[in-house]
Design a protein around this motif. Structure first.
Motif, mmCIF file in Angstrom:
data_model
loop_
_atom_site.group_PDB
_atom_site.id
_atom_site.type_symbol
_atom_site.label_atom_id
_atom_site.label_comp_id
_atom_site.label_asym_id
_atom_site.label_seq_id
_atom_site.Cartn_x
_atom_site.Cartn_y
_atom_site.Cartn_z
ATOM 1 N N GLN A 9 39.045 21.606 14.321
ATOM 2 C CA GLN A 9 38.303 22.834 14.596
ATOM 3 C C GLN A 9 38.507 23.205 16.061
ATOM 4 O OE1 GLN A 9 34.251 21.924 13.584
ATOM 5 N NE2 GLN A 9 34.631 21.958 11.385
ATOM 6 N N ARG A 10 38.714 24.484 16.321
ATOM 7 C CA ARG A 10 38.968 24.921 17.692
ATOM 8 C C ARG A 10 38.170 26.190 17.988
ATOM 9 N NH1 ARG A 10 44.056 25.043 19.341
ATOM 10 N NH2 ARG A 10 44.888 23.781 17.644
ATOM 11 N N ALA A 11 37.840 26.340 19.274
ATOM 12 C CA ALA A 11 37.128 27.530 19.727
ATOM 13 C C ALA A 11 37.413 27.729 21.211
ATOM 14 C CB ALA A 11 35.622 27.396 19.492
ATOM 15 N N ALA A 12 37.593 28.980 21.599
ATOM 16 C CA ALA A 12 37.820 29.320 23.003
ATOM 17 C C ALA A 12 36.516 29.822 23.609
ATOM 18 C CB ALA A 12 38.895 30.399 23.124
ATOM 19 N N GLU A 13 36.176 29.331 24.770
ATOM 20 C CA GLU A 13 34.919 29.681 25.448
ATOM 21 C C GLU A 13 35.209 30.056 26.904
ATOM 22 O OE1 GLU A 13 32.357 26.331 25.088
ATOM 23 O OE2 GLU A 13 32.338 26.366 22.897
ATOM 24 N N PRO A 14 35.137 31.352 27.218
ATOM 25 C CA PRO A 14 35.042 32.506 26.311
ATOM 26 C C PRO A 14 36.417 32.925 25.825
ATOM 27 C CG PRO A 14 34.965 33.239 28.579
ATOM 28 C CD PRO A 14 35.060 31.750 28.644
ATOM 29 N N ASP A 15 36.448 33.803 24.810
ATOM 30 C CA ASP A 15 37.729 34.238 24.266
ATOM 31 C C ASP A 15 38.205 35.556 24.882
ATOM 32 O OD1 ASP A 15 35.868 35.896 23.156
ATOM 33 O OD2 ASP A 15 36.612 35.726 21.098
ATOM 34 N N ARG A 16 37.394 36.135 25.775
ATOM 35 C CA ARG A 16 37.799 37.338 26.493
ATOM 36 C C ARG A 16 37.431 37.169 27.965
ATOM 37 N NH1 ARG A 16 37.304 38.815 21.347
ATOM 38 N NH2 ARG A 16 38.544 40.583 20.585
ATOM 39 N N VAL A 17 38.453 37.163 28.808
ATOM 40 C CA VAL A 17 38.246 36.927 30.229
ATOM 41 C C VAL A 17 39.076 37.920 31.026
ATOM 42 C CG1 VAL A 17 37.759 34.474 29.942
ATOM 43 C CG2 VAL A 17 40.103 35.218 30.319
ATOM 44 N N THR A 18 38.690 38.084 32.278
ATOM 45 C CA THR A 18 39.498 38.850 33.211
ATOM 46 C C THR A 18 40.573 37.948 33.796
ATOM 47 O OG1 THR A 18 37.617 40.265 33.735
ATOM 48 C CG2 THR A 18 39.426 40.259 35.316
ATOM 49 N N ARG A 19 41.682 38.528 34.117
ATOM 50 C CA ARG A 19 42.808 37.759 34.645
ATOM 51 C C ARG A 19 42.356 36.866 35.804
ATOM 52 N NH1 ARG A 19 48.371 40.435 37.171
ATOM 53 N NH2 ARG A 19 49.334 38.467 37.820
ATOM 54 N N GLY A 20 42.660 35.585 35.704
ATOM 55 C CA GLY A 20 42.289 34.630 36.729
ATOM 56 C C GLY A 20 40.994 33.893 36.455
ATOM 57 N N GLU A 21 40.161 34.394 35.543
ATOM 58 C CA GLU A 21 38.913 33.704 35.209
ATOM 59 C C GLU A 21 39.193 32.487 34.322
ATOM 60 O OE1 GLU A 21 35.657 37.360 35.342
ATOM 61 O OE2 GLU A 21 36.258 36.481 33.434
ATOM 62 N N LEU B 54 38.493 21.463 21.276
ATOM 63 C CA LEU B 54 38.991 20.958 20.005
ATOM 64 C C LEU B 54 38.087 19.842 19.500
ATOM 65 C CD1 LEU B 54 42.796 20.707 20.816
ATOM 66 C CD2 LEU B 54 41.801 22.179 19.080
ATOM 67 N N ARG B 55 37.800 19.907 18.226
ATOM 68 C CA ARG B 55 37.072 18.810 17.571
ATOM 69 C C ARG B 55 37.995 18.276 16.474
ATOM 70 N NH1 ARG B 55 32.089 16.778 17.544
ATOM 71 N NH2 ARG B 55 31.325 15.707 15.685
ATOM 72 N N ILE B 56 38.454 17.051 16.662
ATOM 73 C CA ILE B 56 39.423 16.449 15.749
ATOM 74 C C ILE B 56 38.749 15.297 15.037
ATOM 75 C CG2 ILE B 56 41.716 15.414 15.562
ATOM 76 C CD1 ILE B 56 42.318 16.673 18.304
ATOM 77 N N GLY B 57 38.663 15.408 13.720
ATOM 78 C CA GLY B 57 37.997 14.380 12.926
ATOM 79 C C GLY B 57 38.947 13.705 11.960
#
Length: 398
Positions: free
Chosen positions: A56-68, A74-77
């Motif tokens: 399972q994967r997730a991006a935190e956050p998935d919308r950023v300004t350039r350089g942020e 990842l959660r691997i089971g």
């Protein structure tokens, strides 16, 4: 499944030993050859076992300004209840549609029925859409004879938006609303703008029956109040229209930063704004308002890439979008953002003055910074996004 050089060497030596042993009657050599083949077969069986992994994967956050900063978690089971898994993991990360690099994932031995959490930083140094995944699991036998790479899980995307430079004000059009604010949904006036599909709640008196009969669906007239301030930002995404700045970066990046700055300022000032690309893609926020309208436009800027051949300016594409803007008047202020100026194209943009009372052109590259006038247009010259914001604020009044 891939056989390593060591594996091929073992197969060749084992075959030679078997052949010599049987041909000349040397059982010892034949036994060594058979042991080599048995070791290779065991290696194949070892890597053929597929670990039951849940990723399972997730991006935190998935919308950023350039350089942020943005982190991918990842959660691997290990879904197996009996066997552990000793694997080497790598994640594929890179721009959407481009070449992606592999990022090592620090993964310890997975015990049966257990899961582990890992994270790494997503590269956000450049504007664009970054895609991560799927997770690549490499499994080899202890002797290093055979290896296999399997992929687990789905992909996730991170939108890296252009930098936003604060600007003081935006054009407010010919007149403001009587109550001092801009109506967020400017429907119901007498000025026809376009036809769209009927949605529940629309006034049936605005149904265009002739078009509805032709297309087989209810179509309603979309009307706008042209007295309200409406800004159209046209971003030139032709590869031939842009060059390189002093740092070696395309002037298209500066144009994207300027577009983002204008969009944010317009939304903060409650001014209706739409974004269009010369390639034909456009968005006005999907009918939403405020920050909800801003998101899709900033996403479009993150997704924008140069189109066409860098060797030519593709004048036909600009003529086509100019014709469309002339036929369907989208606002009273047109802002064009492009690379180094071209006199012929400036004249083509100036031909829209009958439809758009106010036209501003932002040019980027090896140009003189500041304000100027070309073909009766207000021209803002800048080397990058920050320089554009400073020059923009140099306009005394809109």
């Amino acid at each position: 499944m891939r056989v390593t050089i060591r594996g091929w060497g073992l197969l060749v030596v084992a075959a030679v030993l078997l052949g010599v042993g049987f041909r000349f009657g040397y059982p010892e050599l034949a036994a060594l050859g058979g042991a080599g083949l048995a070791a290779f077969a065991a290696a194949v069986v070892f890597v053929a076992w597929r670990p039951r992994l849940a990723v399972q994967r997730a991006a935190e956050p998935d919308r950023v300004t350039r350089g942020e900063a943005s982190h991918l978690r990842l959660r691997i089971g290990n879904a197996s209840r009996l066997f552990g898994a000793s694997v080497v993991a790598r994640d594929r990360v890179g721009p959407l549609g481009g070449r992606r690099a592999t990022t090592p994932v620090p993964l310890v031995r997975l015990r049966p029925g257990r899961a582990t959490d890992v994270s790494y930083e997503v590269p956000t140094a450049r504007r664009g859409v970054v895609e991560a995944g799927p997770l690549e699991i490499t499994r080899r036998d202890p002797l290093g004879l055979v290896g296999v790479v399997r992929r687990y899980g789905s992909t996730v995307r991170v939108w890296v938006r252009p930098r936003v430079h604060l600007i003081a004000a935006v054009p407010v059009g010919l007149s403001r609303s009587m109550d001092g604010r801009v109506e967020r949904v400017p429907h119901g006036s007498i000025t026809f703008a376009a036809l769209r599909e009927y949605v529940v709640g629309d006034d049936l008196r605005r149904v265009h029956w002739r078009t509805s009969a032709r297309v087989g669906e209810l179509m309603v007239r979309e009307n706008v109040d042209t007295s309200l301030p409406r800004i159209v930002v046209l971003l030139d995404d032709r590869a031939g229209a842009h060059g390189r700045d002093a740092a070696g970066e395309s002037t298209f990046e500066a144009a994207c930063e300027a577009a983002a700055s204008i969009l944010v300022a317009a939304v903060q000032a409650d001014v209706h704004v739409e974004l269009a690309l010369v390639s034909g893609v456009a968005t006005g926020g999907g009918g939403a308002s405020g920050l909800a309208a801003l998101g899709p436009m900033l996403d479009l800027l993150a997704e924008a890439v140069l189109a066409g051949d860098a060797g030519g300016r593709d004048a036909e594409a600009l003529k086509e979008i100019v014709q469309g803007l002339r036929l369907r008047r989208l606002g009273d202020t047109l802002i064009v953002l492009t690379g180094p100026p071209d006199d012929e194209e400036m004249g083509l943009v100036a031909s829209l003055k009958g439809a758009y009372p106010s036209i501003i052109v932002g040019v980027f590259g090896a140009v003189e910074s500041g304000l100027g006038a070309v073909a009766g247009l207000l021209v803002v010259g800048a080397t990058d996004g920050a320089d554009f914001a400073a020059a923009w604020d140099g306009v005394r009044a809109w």
